[in-house]
Design a protein around this motif. Structure first.
Motif, PDB file in Angstrom:
ATOM      1  N   GLU A 237      -0.740  -0.325   6.268  1.00  0.00           N
ATOM      2  CA  GLU A 237      -1.450  -0.044   5.023  1.00  0.00           C
ATOM      3  C   GLU A 237      -0.876   1.191   4.332  1.00  0.00           C
ATOM      4  O   GLU A 237      -0.698   1.226   3.115  1.00  0.00           O
ATOM      5  CB  GLU A 237      -2.940   0.160   5.299  1.00  0.00           C
TER       6      GLU A 237
ATOM      7  N   HIS B 175       2.533   0.271   2.826  1.00  0.00           N
ATOM      8  CA  HIS B 175       2.416  -0.550   1.616  1.00  0.00           C
ATOM      9  C   HIS B 175       1.873   0.264   0.453  1.00  0.00           C
ATOM     10  O   HIS B 175       2.274   0.047  -0.702  1.00  0.00           O
ATOM     11  CB  HIS B 175       1.527  -1.759   1.888  1.00  0.00           C
TER      12      HIS B 175
ATOM     13  N   ALA C  72       4.825   2.065  -0.765  1.00  0.00           N
ATOM     14  CA  ALA C  72       5.745   1.132  -1.418  1.00  0.00           C
ATOM     15  C   ALA C  72       5.277   0.800  -2.827  1.00  0.00           C
ATOM     16  O   ALA C  72       6.092   0.628  -3.739  1.00  0.00           O
ATOM     17  CB  ALA C  72       5.884  -0.139  -0.586  1.00  0.00           C
TER      18      ALA C  72
ATOM     19  N   LEU D  39       8.277  -3.573   9.973  1.00  0.00           N
ATOM     20  CA  LEU D  39       8.317  -2.992   8.632  1.00  0.00           C
ATOM     21  C   LEU D  39       9.701  -2.443   8.305  1.00  0.00           C
ATOM     22  O   LEU D  39      10.176  -2.558   7.169  1.00  0.00           O
ATOM     23  CB  LEU D  39       7.267  -1.885   8.519  1.00  0.00           C
TER      24      LEU D  39
ATOM     25  N   LEU E  37      10.919  -1.678   4.388  1.00  0.00           N
ATOM     26  CA  LEU E  37       9.809  -0.941   3.808  1.00  0.00           C
ATOM     27  C   LEU E  37       9.711   0.493   4.315  1.00  0.00           C
ATOM     28  O   LEU E  37       8.960   1.293   3.754  1.00  0.00           O
ATOM     29  CB  LEU E  37       8.492  -1.674   4.087  1.00  0.00           C
TER      30      LEU E  37
ATOM     31  N   GLY F 174       2.880 -10.322  -2.105  1.00  0.00           N
ATOM     32  CA  GLY F 174       2.988  -8.982  -1.509  1.00  0.00           C
ATOM     33  C   GLY F 174       2.716  -7.837  -2.455  1.00  0.00           C
ATOM     34  O   GLY F 174       2.108  -6.843  -2.073  1.00  0.00           O
ATOM     35  N   ASP F 175       3.168  -7.942  -3.695  1.00  0.00           N
ATOM     36  CA  ASP F 175       2.888  -6.923  -4.698  1.00  0.00           C
ATOM     37  C   ASP F 175       1.392  -6.968  -5.014  1.00  0.00           C
ATOM     38  O   ASP F 175       0.865  -8.016  -5.385  1.00  0.00           O
ATOM     39  CB  ASP F 175       3.701  -7.219  -5.956  1.00  0.00           C
TER      40      ASP F 175
ATOM     41  N   PRO G 211      -1.060  -8.328   0.660  1.00  0.00           N
ATOM     42  CA  PRO G 211      -0.810  -7.128  -0.155  1.00  0.00           C
ATOM     43  C   PRO G 211      -1.624  -5.952   0.384  1.00  0.00           C
ATOM     44  O   PRO G 211      -2.682  -5.607  -0.143  1.00  0.00           O
ATOM     45  CB  PRO G 211      -1.255  -7.556  -1.549  1.00  0.00           C
TER      46      PRO G 211
ATOM     47  N   ALA H 246      -1.394  -2.848   0.256  1.00  0.00           N
ATOM     48  CA  ALA H 246      -1.688  -1.716  -0.624  1.00  0.00           C
ATOM     49  C   ALA H 246      -3.038  -1.886  -1.312  1.00  0.00           C
ATOM     50  O   ALA H 246      -3.676  -0.903  -1.697  1.00  0.00           O
ATOM     51  CB  ALA H 246      -0.581  -1.556  -1.670  1.00  0.00           C
TER      52      ALA H 246
ATOM     53  N   GLU I 124      11.671 -11.059   0.743  1.00  0.00           N
ATOM     54  CA  GLU I 124      10.730 -10.004   0.346  1.00  0.00           C
ATOM     55  C   GLU I 124      10.362 -10.106  -1.126  1.00  0.00           C
ATOM     56  O   GLU I 124      10.292  -9.102  -1.848  1.00  0.00           O
ATOM     57  CB  GLU I 124      11.309  -8.622   0.655  1.00  0.00           C
TER      58      GLU I 124
ATOM     59  N   LEU J 192       8.356  -7.452  -3.495  1.00  0.00           N
ATOM     60  CA  LEU J 192       8.298  -6.128  -2.875  1.00  0.00           C
ATOM     61  C   LEU J 192       9.551  -5.315  -3.216  1.00  0.00           C
ATOM     62  O   LEU J 192      10.552  -5.871  -3.684  1.00  0.00           O
ATOM     63  CB  LEU J 192       8.135  -6.265  -1.366  1.00  0.00           C
TER      64      LEU J 192
END
Length: 339
Positions: free
Chosen positions: A24, A27, A30, A55, A60, A108-109, A134, A136, A295, A298
């Motif tokens: 977490e 992300h 990122a 990761l 990442l 992912g975004d 995702p 984040a 990916e 990302l």
């Protein structure tokens, strides 16, 4: 409230004391355009080491046990370390019936998580998350929400599906609002159907928030439409988790080779060469345009383009690993590429 403070653009970041929810933290950084250096120490468990290696392989983070804090602009102690307050679980029956929401989180975004999906994350008592979700977006979760990571690292640590099903039922049976946060869409190779059935069998209310599937999103972000007028009238999405020669494979590769449709393969990195050879054997031209998008959405997104016959070798040479989406068909060359 974010647990990771805003980081100045271009700053180097060192994360120390990584905990079981370190993904977490990574992300969240990122999402700010930061690829941190993470420094494990003697307290870092084997399970966390496995997360860190995964990761790092996805680009990442940089893993450096010897990283010097003096060399970083910002030093962050992982705010997601384990918390054990010794509070006993209540034995009282729940005051209300809980529920489970299967949320497709997109590729992912966090910007590609739907408004309804984000609202579910914000209200949840419990969040059960995949590694490709995702993460984040968990910055928007309630501070008191329980977060449980149940990701499946390729050829590494994983949580059996039966254990995930039991976890969802257990928490909802306590009267809690449970969100199952996945990457992509829950019903596109996400085992969402199995989780739905487990809830229904135990009388747990279950709903679905659809997600943006990587089968369409990753190619689009790489400038590849899965359909294009005059080139194809459709597309098909298949799993490449097992190759054409595996007895578990039920895919009719011959029919796909002759279909004239765009072919999108998920989870197919390890079997890419075998799949390409099978398609060629059934009549697809070895010169058919093909691409791997790794990916997707990302910061580490990258695309490898080649012919069908040469894609496996090109992907290997470029170091492309999972998660990646493979696209085969004339659509790969449909759009003019920017210089």
């Amino acid at each position: 409230m974010s647990l990771v403070l805003p980081v100045p653009a271009g700053a180097s970041v060192l994360v120390t004391r990584p905990g079981p929810r370190v993904a977490e933290t990574v992300h969240a950084l990122a999402a700010q355009g930061v690829r941190p250096v993470v420094r494990p120490d003697a307290t870092t468990s084997d399970a966390v080491h496995a997360q860190l290696r995964d990761l790092a392989a996805r680009g990442l983070l940089t893993l450096d046990p010897q990283a010097d804090a003096d060399g970083a602009d910002v030093v962050v102690r992982d705010p997601h370390g384990p918390v054990a307050d010794g509070t006993p679980e209540s034995t009282e029956p729940p005051a209300r019936v809980g529920r489970v929401t299967l949320v497709g989180g997109g590729p992912g975004d966090p910007g590609l998580l739907t408004v309804a999906g984000l609202a579910a994350v914000e209200r949840a008592d419990v969040l059960v998350c995949d590694r490709l979700a995702p993460l984040a977006a968990l910055e928007r979760a309630r501070p008191d929400a329980e977060v449980v990571h149940v990701g499946k690292i390729p050829r590494g640590a994983f949580t059996p599906q039966e254990a995930i099903d039991a976890l969802l039922v257990d928490r909802a049976a306590r009267g809690l609002d449970v969100v199952r946060l996945k990457g992509g869409d829950s019903f596109v190779f996400g085992r969402g159907g199995e989780e739905w059935n487990a809830c229904v069998r135990h009388g747990i209310p279950v709903t679905v928030v659809p997600g943006v599937t990587s089968a369409v999103a990753a190619p689009a972000l790489a400038g590849i439409p899965v359909t294009h007028r005059a080139l194809t009238q459709g597309f098909v999405v298949v799993s490449g988790h097992v190759g054409p020669g595996d007895p578990r494979s039920a895919v009719d590769w011959g029919a796909l080779a002759r279909s004239g449709l765009t072919l999108v393969v998920l989870m197919g990195n390890a079997t890419l060469g075998e799949t390409a050879a099978e398609l060629v054997r059934h009549g697809m031209s070895p010169d058919t345009p093909a691409a791997c998008v790794a990916e997707g959405s990302l910061p580490g997104q990258r695309t490898v383009r080649a012919t069908l016959a040469g894609l496996a070798e090109a992907a290997l040479a470029a170091g492309v690993g999972p998660p990646a989406v493979t696209v085969v068909g004339a659509v790969v060359d449909a759009l003019e590429q920017r210089p």
